[in-house]
Design an enzyme around this catalytic site. Sequence first.
Site, PDB file in Angstrom:
ATOM      1  N   GLY A 112       0.820  -1.215   0.000  1.00 40.78           N
ATOM      2  CA  GLY A 112       0.000   0.000   0.000  1.00 40.78           C
ATOM      3  C   GLY A 112       0.844   1.250   0.000  1.00 40.78           C
ATOM      4  CG  ASN A 113      -0.368   4.752  -1.355  1.00 36.82           C
ATOM      5  OD1 ASN A 113      -1.022   5.575  -0.746  1.00 36.82           O
ATOM      6  ND2 ASN A 113      -0.841   4.110  -2.432  1.00 36.82           N
TER       7      ASN A 113
END
Length: 420
Positions: free
Chosen positions: A219-220
């Site tokens: 993810g980020n």
Amino acid sequence: MARILLGVTGGIAAYKALDLVRLAMAAGHSVRVIQTEDSQRFVGGASFAALTGAPVLVDQWERDPARGVFPGQPAPEHDPISHLELVRNADCFVIAPATANTIAKLAHGLADNLLTNAALAASCPIVLAPAMNHQMWESEATQSNLALLRKRSITIVDPESGSLASLNEWGNGRLAAVSTILQAIEQIVPAADRPWDGRRVLITAGGTREPIDAVRFVGNRSSGRMGFALAQAALARGAEVTVIAANVDLPRDPLVKYVDVETAAQLEAAAREHFVNCHLLLMAAAVADFTARSPEAGKLKKQGREQLEVTLTATTDVLAALAQERRPGQLLVGFAAEHGAQSVALGAKKLASKGVDAVVVNDVSDPEIGFSSESNAVTIVTADGHQEVEKADKLTIADTILSAVDALSSHETAPSRDRS
Ligand SMILES: Cc1cc2nc3c(=O)[nH]c(=O)nc-3n(C[C@H](O)[C@H](O)[C@H](O)COP(=O)(O)O)c2cc1C
């Protein structure tokens, strides 16, 4: 456009009054703020003064440097009595948040501070937006006080149900969304200009998650704050707003339509579906550039493994793909998180390669701005050049971005860029 006098009382939700000020001002209203003494324990007057461009008053004995007028109004020759002059000049007196204490005072006609004196002297409509712990809200005293106030034609914007300020508390008592409060105000006072009335705005927000097994993902750190601020700013201009939210854990606005997604593929599908009908796309989400080629159906086990290799394959560039399909009149704005000094040049390159109308670049090498932060500082790159936007809260940045979009729309020229 209306002159709104905002009274802020001493509850946890006092910080949300800052958003109400910004939203009302973005919608074209003029705002002045008065505070109770206790509210200053939650938010200082300097924030309201900076936002409204007008002095904030707390004490009924202090002199109003603005002589009771709103920004843009001519000041009288004499020094008026503040609590009388402010409500005389206001189209509406809004108390948000309204504490149980202030509600009780208003119900019984007490006038022991500037705010309650102003309320008693007001001949303009009064709107109250209560916010408190659910037991305080449900108490017989509070409810009978509110019943009295309703009988006097005071508008009550009921609080919402949800998680409350105290740890692990849930229930009714959370301040209504600021857009709901503004809507209640605008049912009473002349609505501000709605320059984007009839315009459909599609916004992507948050960050996608690409599963590598049943429980893990790549993810980020995007929180969705910038996208949600854009939604508020577009709403204040009167637009119909849809937000495609990728893993965003932020309060929702009842006037915005949300489509929740997790992965880049889901975001792409939702964006394609909603893009067709929108006039403006603001692509603020951080969409994964790569996704796991074959995510494990179950949970990957550690036993017997010294290392793990996950093959990632490139995802679709959603913005560039949609730009290829745009109808005449549709505007597309991309967002780019770039690192370091070359960020503006990289933004300009993206503008051309993706075939969009503007790219909003934020330099993620500065830990004070971007991603999860409440503030941002960006550069808006268009075919005409670039505009640096100084560090500010995300709603202010969002409003500036939408003003840049207005400038683009006024060009009314179909973009003819390299779409290779
Ligand atoms: C940490 C803290 C949070 C509070 N939050 C609220 C609240 O959300 N709503 C409320 O009605 N009172 C709340 N109170 C109580 C008010 O601050 C208190 O009644 C105060 O006298 C209100 O003054 P005012 O109505 O003049 O602003 C809170 C008190 C504390 C100490």
